[in-house]
Design a protein around this motif. Structure first.
Motif, mmCIF file in Angstrom:
data_model
loop_
_atom_site.group_PDB
_atom_site.id
_atom_site.type_symbol
_atom_site.label_atom_id
_atom_site.label_comp_id
_atom_site.label_asym_id
_atom_site.label_seq_id
_atom_site.Cartn_x
_atom_site.Cartn_y
_atom_site.Cartn_z
ATOM 1 N N ALA A 1 25.206 54.012 1.343
ATOM 2 C CA ALA A 1 25.891 52.940 0.613
ATOM 3 C C ALA A 1 25.638 53.062 -0.886
ATOM 4 O O ALA A 1 24.502 53.309 -1.324
ATOM 5 N N PRO A 2 26.662 52.894 -1.721
ATOM 6 C CA PRO A 2 26.452 52.930 -3.176
ATOM 7 C C PRO A 2 25.723 51.676 -3.634
ATOM 8 O O PRO A 2 25.674 50.674 -2.901
ATOM 9 N N PRO A 3 25.134 51.717 -4.830
ATOM 10 C CA PRO A 3 24.493 50.498 -5.349
ATOM 11 C C PRO A 3 25.487 49.353 -5.410
ATOM 12 O O PRO A 3 26.668 49.571 -5.707
ATOM 13 N N PRO A 4 25.056 48.141 -5.102
ATOM 14 C CA PRO A 4 25.994 47.007 -5.123
ATOM 15 C C PRO A 4 26.502 46.727 -6.526
ATOM 16 O O PRO A 4 25.814 46.961 -7.523
ATOM 17 N N GLU A 5 27.724 46.238 -6.602
ATOM 18 C CA GLU A 5 28.303 45.865 -7.888
ATOM 19 C C GLU A 5 27.569 44.642 -8.447
ATOM 20 O O GLU A 5 27.107 43.794 -7.684
ATOM 21 N N PRO A 6 27.440 44.541 -9.775
ATOM 22 C CA PRO A 6 26.816 43.339 -10.355
ATOM 23 C C PRO A 6 27.573 42.091 -9.913
ATOM 24 O O PRO A 6 28.800 42.092 -9.831
ATOM 25 N N ARG A 7 26.833 41.043 -9.631
ATOM 26 C CA ARG A 7 27.448 39.811 -9.169
ATOM 27 C C ARG A 7 28.263 39.172 -10.281
ATOM 28 O O ARG A 7 27.817 39.084 -11.424
ATOM 29 N N LYS A 8 29.487 38.718 -9.953
ATOM 30 C CA LYS A 8 30.347 38.066 -10.928
ATOM 31 C C LYS A 8 29.937 36.605 -11.072
ATOM 32 O O LYS A 8 29.701 35.916 -10.094
ATOM 33 N N ASP A 9 29.833 36.153 -12.306
ATOM 34 C CA ASP A 9 29.439 34.763 -12.582
ATOM 35 C C ASP A 9 28.183 34.358 -11.816
ATOM 36 O O ASP A 9 28.199 33.411 -11.015
ATOM 37 N N PRO A 10 27.065 35.037 -12.034
ATOM 38 C CA PRO A 10 25.849 34.703 -11.277
ATOM 39 C C PRO A 10 25.365 33.281 -11.517
ATOM 40 O O PRO A 10 24.662 32.714 -10.679
ATOM 41 N N TRP A 11 25.758 32.661 -12.621
ATOM 42 C CA TRP A 11 25.335 31.294 -12.907
ATOM 43 C C TRP A 11 25.869 30.307 -11.881
ATOM 44 O O TRP A 11 25.309 29.215 -11.700
ATOM 45 N N ARG A 12 26.917 30.687 -11.182
ATOM 46 C CA ARG A 12 27.483 29.789 -10.174
ATOM 47 C C ARG A 12 26.571 29.642 -8.955
ATOM 48 O O ARG A 12 26.803 28.763 -8.114
ATOM 49 N N ARG A 13 25.559 30.485 -8.853
ATOM 50 C CA ARG A 13 24.626 30.387 -7.730
ATOM 51 C C ARG A 13 23.445 29.466 -8.046
ATOM 52 O O ARG A 13 22.484 29.405 -7.280
ATOM 53 N N THR A 14 23.509 28.756 -9.157
ATOM 54 C CA THR A 14 22.457 27.797 -9.498
ATOM 55 C C THR A 14 22.317 26.779 -8.369
ATOM 56 O O THR A 14 23.302 26.194 -7.918
ATOM 57 N N SER A 15 21.097 26.578 -7.916
ATOM 58 C CA SER A 15 20.860 25.639 -6.816
ATOM 59 C C SER A 15 21.256 24.218 -7.238
ATOM 60 O O SER A 15 20.887 23.758 -8.318
ATOM 61 N N GLY A 16 22.014 23.543 -6.394
ATOM 62 C CA GLY A 16 22.457 22.183 -6.705
ATOM 63 C C GLY A 16 23.829 22.131 -7.341
ATOM 64 O O GLY A 16 24.279 21.048 -7.747
ATOM 65 N N MET A 17 24.515 23.267 -7.426
ATOM 66 C CA MET A 17 25.830 23.317 -8.077
ATOM 67 C C MET A 17 26.863 22.431 -7.386
ATOM 68 O O MET A 17 27.860 22.043 -8.004
ATOM 69 N N HIS A 18 26.648 22.100 -6.116
ATOM 70 C CA HIS A 18 27.625 21.277 -5.409
ATOM 71 C C HIS A 18 27.764 19.883 -6.028
ATOM 72 O O HIS A 18 28.765 19.203 -5.823
ATOM 73 N N LYS A 19 26.753 19.488 -6.829
ATOM 74 C CA LYS A 19 26.814 18.179 -7.485
ATOM 75 C C LYS A 19 27.688 18.200 -8.740
ATOM 76 O O LYS A 19 28.091 17.154 -9.236
ATOM 77 N N VAL A 20 27.933 19.393 -9.249
ATOM 78 C CA VAL A 20 28.635 19.536 -10.526
ATOM 79 C C VAL A 20 30.129 19.685 -10.266
ATOM 80 O O VAL A 20 30.567 20.675 -9.679
ATOM 81 N N ARG A 21 30.924 18.718 -10.718
ATOM 82 C CA ARG A 21 32.341 18.686 -10.394
ATOM 83 C C ARG A 21 33.247 18.969 -11.591
ATOM 84 O O ARG A 21 34.262 19.643 -11.473
ATOM 85 N N ARG A 22 32.896 18.430 -12.756
ATOM 86 C CA ARG A 22 33.773 18.516 -13.926
ATOM 87 C C ARG A 22 33.591 19.844 -14.655
ATOM 88 O O ARG A 22 32.488 20.404 -14.698
ATOM 89 N N ARG A 23 34.682 20.315 -15.240
ATOM 90 C CA ARG A 23 34.641 21.621 -15.910
ATOM 91 C C ARG A 23 33.684 21.619 -17.097
ATOM 92 O O ARG A 23 33.009 22.623 -17.355
#
Length: 429
Positions: free
Chosen positions: A227-249
């Motif tokens: 397997a090749p090295p994985p591609e860098p994750r797009k928008d890694p900031w979206r994986r911040t724990s608790g993001m489900h609480k954040v609704r507004r842009r």
């Protein structure tokens, strides 16, 4: 009794592998024996080019598979680099190599070219090994082998105890491996982690062969190694724990600015981002949209220990997000490249929902029959994709081609195709 339990009960598999002498415990009574010391003692840490050259020569001259492990400083340092590499091979013994003092281990990797590497949970260690020049051409993953064989617990300690009859001390798995010098108890633990890996590999190979799964495992191991090295994750900031609480842009923009600021600081200081600022604090600030450093300091996660200069730094990130135009604000959610979430299928496409339900039931029954976790039989994402956009005509050939296109291995295609062909014929009532 399951196949895996029969393996654990088979005392012929409980080999000492040259470990402490049999005192009448393990094979006789099946009581596990604590493995307290490496069989040749704790080797000195390899921390210079001369010592590394000796290790390279010794391991090149060794025989059989090589056990490989790496220790990282997750939760302490930035990134996932290796801070200790452990190896063991017949004829070479055990080596503990410091990749901070010897950052280029490509010579060692080349010396082991064509040799089978034995790792536990290989995908966790391969990225950091690759960074220092060590990439296997073939491997045996003892954790994955345990999953395929149906073992209920596949941690290294559980596998060594269940199959070989020894207890590994695991008290130092989460320590800061960037510490120098490394304490002797940590080095003992590190050496013991590769002490019985080859023994475990041999026992698991025997069990997989008995279950008729050895070829399946080999295909899985080949897929990992190639397997090749994985591609860098797009928008890694979206994986911040608790993001489900954040609704507004606008609030999403605050999360992004704070996350990126934290990441730059963490990288510069070589420290885990969570030690710079917690995810909970980032989400708290995004929800509150504070207007000043003083208001920010009153929020959870920005307490009295946060200095004035730090508060101003975080508030500046908040202000940058608040100053963005509407067009610059991030969109809620990430672009969906595959099927929608399954919970939405019943409304969007009832026929697809029916196909997915039938496919899941079929895969679950098959996984239970062959004593294997469903996700190792076939990935849930692959099942979803085939059910959402099935071939125009669901034949064994077309479904098999679809599975292959999504990365399924030949053994998976052979087993799962009949299940999915049947499921794809299902229509919503």
């Amino acid at each position: 009794m399951t196949d895996a339990q029969e393996t654990a009960a088979d005392t012929s598999l409980r080999t000492t592998g040259g470990a402490p002498p049999d005192d009448g415990g393990s094979a006789e009574t099946k009581a596990p024996i604590p493995l307290l010391e490496p069989r040749e003692g704790i080797p000195p840490v390899v921390a210079d080019e001369e010592a590394l050259a000796r290790v390279v020569a010794a391991f090149a001259a060794g025989s059989g598979p090589v056990a490989v492990d790496a220790e990282r400083a997750s939760g302490y340092r930035y990134g996932q680099r290796a801070y200790l590499v452990q190896l063991r091979r017949q004829g070479a013994g055990t080596a503990l190599v410091d990749p901070v003092a010897c950052p280029d281990l490509s010579g060692l990797g080349e010396a082991l070219g064509g040799v089978e590497w034995v790792l536990h949970a290989a995908t966790q260690d391969l990225p950091c090994l690759r960074e220092i020049g060590m990439t296997p051409s073939q491997l045996f993953d003892t954790e994955l082998a345990g999953r395929l064989a149906g073992f209920p617990r596949v941690g290294l300690g559980a596998m060594v105890e269940g199959v070989l009859g020894f207890v590994l001390e695991k008290g130092h798995s989460a320590v800061d491996w960037s510490t120098r010098p490394l304490p002797e108890p940590w080095l003992r633990y590190a050496a013991l982690d590769v002490e019985l890996l080859v023994d475990l590999r041999d026992a698991l190979e025997k069990e997989l062969d008995r279950q008729g799964k050895l070829e399946w495992a080999r295909q899985e191991f080949d897929a990992i190694a190639s397997a090749p090295p994985p591609e860098p994750r797009k928008d890694p900031w979206r994986r911040t724990s608790g993001m489900h609480k954040v609704r507004r842009r606008r609030q999403l923009a605050v999360v992004r600015e704070l996350w990126q600021t934290r990441d730059r600081i963490a990288q510069r200081r070589d420290i885990s981002p969570g030690k710079v600022l917690s995810d909970a604090a980032i989400v708290e600030a995004a929800l509150a949209l504070p207007s000043s450093a003083q208001a920010l300091g009153a929020l959870n996660g920005f307490g009295p220990r946060t200095g004035r200069r730090q508060l101003e730094q975080w508030q500046a990130a908040v202000d940058r997000a608040k100053a963005l135009s509407e067009a610059q604000l991030p969109q809620p959610g990430q672009p969906v490249t595959g099927p929608p979430p399954p919970r939405a299928w019943a409304d969007k496409d009832p026929a697809a929902a029916a196909r997915l339900s039938a496919a899941r039931a079929g895969v679950s029954a098959l996984a239970e029959r062959i004593n294997m976790p469903q996700e190792n039989l076939i990935t849930p994402d692959t099942v979803r994709r085939v059910c959402w956009e099935p071939p125009a005509e669901a034949t064994a050939e077309s479904v098999g081609a679809a599975l292959t296109g999504y990365g399924a291995r030949p053994w998976q295609v052979e087993l799962v195709t009949p299940v999915l062909v049947k499921a794809l014929a299902t229509q919503a009532g």
